[in-house]
Design an enzyme around this catalytic site. Sequence first.
Site, mmCIF file in Angstrom:
data_model
loop_
_atom_site.group_PDB
_atom_site.id
_atom_site.type_symbol
_atom_site.label_atom_id
_atom_site.label_comp_id
_atom_site.label_asym_id
_atom_site.label_seq_id
_atom_site.Cartn_x
_atom_site.Cartn_y
_atom_site.Cartn_z
ATOM 1 N N LYS A 219 0.817 -1.432 -0.047
ATOM 2 C CA LYS A 219 -0.063 -0.194 -0.101
ATOM 3 C C LYS A 219 0.841 1.299 0.006
ATOM 4 O O LYS A 219 1.984 1.112 0.605
ATOM 5 C CB LYS A 219 -1.062 0.027 1.267
ATOM 6 C CG LYS A 219 -2.032 -1.030 0.679
ATOM 7 C CD LYS A 219 -3.338 -0.712 1.682
ATOM 8 C CE LYS A 219 -4.606 -1.769 0.917
ATOM 9 N NZ LYS A 219 -5.394 -1.853 1.838
ATOM 10 N N ARG A 253 -4.301 -9.866 4.523
ATOM 11 C CA ARG A 253 -4.426 -9.931 3.013
ATOM 12 C C ARG A 253 -3.111 -9.562 2.538
ATOM 13 O O ARG A 253 -2.914 -8.455 2.503
ATOM 14 C CB ARG A 253 -5.699 -8.907 2.796
ATOM 15 C CG ARG A 253 -6.063 -8.945 1.339
ATOM 16 C CD ARG A 253 -7.202 -8.173 1.177
ATOM 17 N NE ARG A 253 -7.809 -8.239 -0.234
ATOM 18 C CZ ARG A 253 -7.335 -7.294 -1.099
ATOM 19 N NH1 ARG A 253 -6.509 -6.455 -0.805
ATOM 20 N NH2 ARG A 253 -7.840 -7.472 -2.412
HETATM 21 C C1 9MG Z 1 -9.965 -5.203 -1.768
HETATM 22 N N1 9MG Z 1 -9.219 -4.645 -0.844
HETATM 23 C C2 9MG Z 1 -7.989 -3.906 -1.157
HETATM 24 N N2 9MG Z 1 -7.385 -3.476 0.050
HETATM 25 C C3 9MG Z 1 -8.134 -4.171 0.977
HETATM 26 C C4 9MG Z 1 -8.084 -4.198 2.409
HETATM 27 O O1 9MG Z 1 -7.046 -3.397 3.092
HETATM 28 N N3 9MG Z 1 -8.907 -4.773 2.906
HETATM 29 C C5 9MG Z 1 -9.956 -5.641 2.543
HETATM 30 N N4 9MG Z 1 -10.997 -6.192 3.176
HETATM 31 N N5 9MG Z 1 -10.271 -5.588 1.320
HETATM 32 C C6 9MG Z 1 -9.120 -4.861 0.516
#
Ligand code: 9MG
Length: 272
Positions: A219, A253
């Site tokens: 990010k 994730r």
């Molecule tokens: C789709 N997506 C992109 N970034 C995300 C994040 O931080 N959390 C979740 N749940 N989905 C995300």
Amino acid sequence: MLRCGRFTLPLNRPLIMGIVNVTPDSFSDGGRHGSAAAGIEHAFRLLEEGADILDIGGESSRPGAQPVGIDEELRRVLPLIEALQGSNVPLSVDTCKTEVMRAAIDAGADMINDINALQGEGALEAVAGSNAAVCLMHKQGTPQTMQLAPRYGDVVADVMAFLAARMAAAQAAGIGRERLVVDPGFGFGKSLEHNVTLLHQLDRFQALGVPLLAGLSRKSMLGQITGLDVDARLIPSVAAAVIAAMKGARIIRVHDVKASKEALQIVNAINL
Ligand code: 9MG
């Protein structure tokens, strides 16, 4: 434990959710058939690397991303849900669209990852009428506008209050607590300071009483801190995953499954 479609997931250690984006800018070929095929190949690679859950998305949620139509999103994600049915890991579908949620669940998705926290029309009912888990994520604004001027009183308290309200709405609609996951939504309408505060105080979210998902992989906050381009953010991403896991996140994730998994083995060893 998380009830997640065909699965009941133990959450005694953090699980790795591998990101499978089926969007034209995610794979080099960008072609129509090629996107689904490339997505399936990528998903199998993440499974080999040890992903515990796959998160399949057909619409980019990056800042400034343009929305796609229902048919196009379905054309992107359904082939993956079908191809991955036998893979023995839960399949999550990253979507805000009620029609896509319904079709994905019918096709065998075990979880809905909704960056809009089921606020869309009919979204609560679409998930309530299934046994799928759902991730309720916080964001301020839309992907088109969210980074313009994010504002909070107290970012942790504000985000927690939003998530508590969405949990209550989900439960009132008939989605049991055992199917809920919450996520503060790093990067979604948050300045660097907001993101850093959320990560520093992530342990406070455990008070919501349901599993916490954290998505920090590659990010822009990591780029803002390190000066590294998106493709060079592996080490900052793994560091952020480790911090999130140590502060209680139960689902992480990530794009880089192998490296994240190896790092989390160390966290697991000391969190015995
Ligand atoms: C789709 N997506 C992109 N970034 C995300 C994040 O931080 N959390 C979740 N749940 N989905 C995300």
